[in-house]
Structures are given as structure tokens and as C-alpha cells.
Design a protein around this motif. Structure first.
Motif, PDB file in Angstrom:
ATOM      1  N   GLN A  35      -3.380   3.301   6.258  1.00  0.00           N
ATOM      2  CA  GLN A  35      -2.737   2.974   4.982  1.00  0.00           C
ATOM      3  C   GLN A  35      -3.769   2.594   3.920  1.00  0.00           C
ATOM      4  O   GLN A  35      -3.714   3.059   2.783  1.00  0.00           O
ATOM      5  N   GLU A  36      -4.712   1.751   4.305  1.00  0.00           N
ATOM      6  CA  GLU A  36      -5.733   1.312   3.357  1.00  0.00           C
ATOM      7  C   GLU A  36      -6.637   2.474   2.948  1.00  0.00           C
ATOM      8  O   GLU A  36      -7.001   2.614   1.778  1.00  0.00           O
TER       9      GLU A  36
ATOM     10  N   SER B 198      -4.725   4.622   0.530  1.00  0.00           N
ATOM     11  CA  SER B 198      -4.597   3.911  -0.736  1.00  0.00           C
ATOM     12  C   SER B 198      -5.893   4.000  -1.539  1.00  0.00           C
ATOM     13  O   SER B 198      -5.867   4.236  -2.753  1.00  0.00           O
ATOM     14  N   SER B 199      -7.025   3.844  -0.865  1.00  0.00           N
ATOM     15  CA  SER B 199      -8.324   3.944  -1.549  1.00  0.00           C
ATOM     16  C   SER B 199      -8.564   5.351  -2.073  1.00  0.00           C
ATOM     17  O   SER B 199      -8.979   5.533  -3.222  1.00  0.00           O
TER      18      SER B 199
ATOM     19  N   LEU C  95      -2.834  -0.058   9.664  1.00  0.00           N
ATOM     20  CA  LEU C  95      -3.369  -0.635   8.438  1.00  0.00           C
ATOM     21  C   LEU C  95      -4.597   0.122   7.941  1.00  0.00           C
ATOM     22  O   LEU C  95      -4.767   0.329   6.738  1.00  0.00           O
TER      23      LEU C  95
ATOM     24  N   LEU D 269       0.851  -1.184   0.000  1.00  0.00           N
ATOM     25  CA  LEU D 269       0.000   0.000   0.000  1.00  0.00           C
ATOM     26  C   LEU D 269       0.891   1.240   0.000  1.00  0.00           C
ATOM     27  O   LEU D 269       1.875   1.299   0.730  1.00  0.00           O
TER      28      LEU D 269
END
Length: 181
Positions: A33-34, A37-38, A30, A8
Motif C-alpha cells: 500500500q505504501e 501510494s508513493s 502495508l 493510503l
């Protein structure tokens, strides 16, 4: 992915928070980060930073609805020159409470965590995405507009003051902290 996918992408976390040490916590988070990233995947990195600067996210908590002050808080946010872009009812369970307050829960007692769980269990809250109509960084200004969680240190006229938040736990609303993009 099976370990063969790309990692990511990490943004410049210091552009997304002014809270000391929170940028370092995001590197290991997480969910952060996710989420980045999205957002960057959907908007592109440049526009993702711009979006983060222009918008503020507020969870009007179940205690605001139980106290009958939700409408006053929403009206006060609009009077503070925020414009709602989207709103959706959201009910948080135990794991979501931990995820939402993961950074601050590092210092919480077990009793405080259980109390947050009980407050979340009162019912759904309302998640509102606001745009700042002043051109200032939306989250930075929202942090000031919402007011401190401690009533003794809170400025009059803030959202938590208008909501009648009586203490550091029954704060009626939660907002993401300030990015400085």
C-alpha cells in the motif's frame, strides 16, 4: 497523522499481479500500500500503472556474487532486451527478508527462513530496475526470462539456468512478479 489523515489509496491490485490470491494479500500489505501510494503520488495514478507495466525490478542476490555469476546474469538480461535504468547495492537484514518474501513465506518452514537469512547475510546484492525494450509488460516477461526456481522444471537459457542455480533456494536472483496493466 493521528488518525485524521486520509487512508493510503488502493490501486486495482488485479492490474498489478496475475498471481492467484496475491491481489487479496496486497490489500492487507502495508508495504504494498505504501509503495503504491508513493509511486502514484510521485507519478500520478495513470503514469504509475504505465511505469509498472514498463519496468521490472530484480534483486541480484548475494549468492550470485558469491558464486561469481553476477556479470553473466546482468549480461543475459541485457541480451534479453532489458535496459538497466538504475542499480544500487542493497543489503537485506532479517526483517527485510520477511518483507520481500512475505507472500511466499506463508508456506516456508523455519529452516527455510533461517537459510534465506543466512544467504542475505553473505553480503549486499544488487537491486536493478530494468526497462523492457520489447514493449511487452516488463515484469511478465522478466518472470519468464528469469526461469523457475526448480532446476528440474527450468527452461534452458533462462537467467537462473545461466547463473547455474543448483536448487530452489540458491536461485541467485529474485524478481517482482508480473503486473498486467
Amino acid at each position: 497523522m493521528g488518525g485524521k489523515g486520509t487512508a493510503l489509496p488502493d490501486p486495482a491490485w488485479t492490474r498489478l499481479t496475475d498471481v492467484a490470491g496475491k491481489d487479496e494479500a496486497f490489500v492487507r500489505d502495508l508495504f504494498a500500500q505504501e509503495g503504491w501510494s508513493s509511486l502514484a503520488g510521485e507519478l500520478g495514478e495513470t503514469e504509475a500503472y504505465s511505469f509498472a507495466r514498463r519496468t521490472a525490478l530484480m534483486w541480484l542476490r548475494p549468492d550470485a556474487f558469491a558464486a561469481g555469476v553476477a556479470r553473466q546474469v546482468l549480461a543475459a538480461a541485457s541480451e534479453a532486451r532489458y535496459r538497466p535504468l538504475a542499480a544500487v547495492p542493497v543489503r537485506l537484514e532479517r526483517c527485510a527478508v520477511r518483507a520481500l518474501w512475505a507472500y511466499m513465506c506463508r508456506w516456508a518452514t523455519t529452516e527455510r527462513l533461517l537459510l534465506l537469512d543466512a544467504l542475505a547475510a553473505l553480503g549486499p546484492g544488487l537491486l536493478v530496475l530494468w526497462a523492457d525494450n520489447t514493449g511487452a509488460p516488463a515484469c511478465e516477461r522478466m518472470t519468464a526470462v528469469k526461469g523457475r526456481n526448480d532446476p528440474r522444471r527450468r527452461e534452458p537459457g533462462t537467467l537462473r539456468d545461466i547463473a547455474g542455480s543448483p536448487n530452489r533456494v540458491l536461485t541467485m536472483l529474485h524478481c517482482a512478479d508480473m503486473p498486467r496493466t
